[in-house]
Scaffold this motif. Sequence first.
Motif, PDB file in Angstrom:
ATOM      1  N   CYS A 109       1.062  -1.108   0.153  1.00  0.00           N
ATOM      2  CA  CYS A 109       0.124  -0.022   0.004  1.00  0.00           C
ATOM      3  C   CYS A 109       0.888   1.124  -0.070  1.00  0.00           C
ATOM      4  O   CYS A 109       1.808   1.441   0.693  1.00  0.00           O
ATOM      5  N   CYS A 114      -0.760   2.930   6.582  1.00  0.00           N
ATOM      6  CA  CYS A 114      -1.474   2.032   6.564  1.00  0.00           C
ATOM      7  C   CYS A 114      -1.306   0.774   7.394  1.00  0.00           C
ATOM      8  O   CYS A 114       0.052   0.435   7.867  1.00  0.00           O
ATOM      9  N   THR A 116      -1.230  -2.202   6.862  1.00  0.00           N
ATOM     10  CA  THR A 116      -0.259  -3.293   6.075  1.00  0.00           C
ATOM     11  C   THR A 116       1.172  -2.702   6.119  1.00  0.00           C
ATOM     12  O   THR A 116       1.968  -3.654   5.722  1.00  0.00           O
ATOM     13  N   CYS A 139      -6.478   0.149  -1.944  1.00  0.00           N
ATOM     14  CA  CYS A 139      -6.236  -0.838  -0.687  1.00  0.00           C
ATOM     15  C   CYS A 139      -7.473  -0.903   0.251  1.00  0.00           C
ATOM     16  O   CYS A 139      -8.257  -0.019   0.277  1.00  0.00           O
ATOM     17  N   CYS A 142      -7.364   0.932   3.923  1.00  0.00           N
ATOM     18  CA  CYS A 142      -7.279   2.250   3.962  1.00  0.00           C
ATOM     19  C   CYS A 142      -8.006   3.142   2.971  1.00  0.00           C
ATOM     20  O   CYS A 142      -7.950   4.308   2.970  1.00  0.00           O
TER      21      CYS A 142
HETATM   22 ZN    ZN Z   1      -3.478   0.885   2.775  1.00  0.00          ZN
END
Ligand code: ZN
Length: 156
Positions: A109, A114, A116, A139, A142
Amino acid sequence: MSEKELRVTKIENGTVIDHIPAGRALDVIRILGITGKENYTVAILMNVESKKLGKKDLIKIENRVLEPREAQLISLVAPDATLNVISNFEVKEKYKLEPPETIEGLIRCPNELCITNKQDEPILPKLKVVKGSKIVLECIYCGAILTSEEITRFIL
Ligand code: ZN
Ligand code: CTP
């Protein structure tokens, strides 16, 4: 074949990636991690005349077979590309690339905040593939957006 046409010899074994949108060949090269220091031969043709696309790019790679991961990533920058598997000078398999619905664990991302992208508790990045005239990735955690041009910068 017209006299003007640039001719590149047929390959004995390897992969031909055909019908790449004009201007995207170098993105495909980046996805494949080709640096020019490999011991196989690569032909990159840009802005070749095409009946279907007007202009297209095309890549021939000798003695290399693509992995599913690579084909998936290529489908994001070249959604209409054709993958030809060449063996003994013949096209043994021909696949039309198809962008997947989501792409998981292959591209990160772009939003540094985020979930991730957190180091401690790793969550596999998952992006939705939004298909339009150009592909956009979103994503699922987010909502951050990655345009088709940016994709190669975020490959894991
Ligand atoms: Zn994200
Ligand atoms: N090719 C190659 N070496 C071979 C065989 C094919 O480099 N030994 C290339 C051809 O030059 C072409 C691509 O692989 O760029 C696909 O080959 P082929 O299926 O024979 O061509 P087309 O019928 O024109 O492909 P399509 O129908 O997918 O447009």
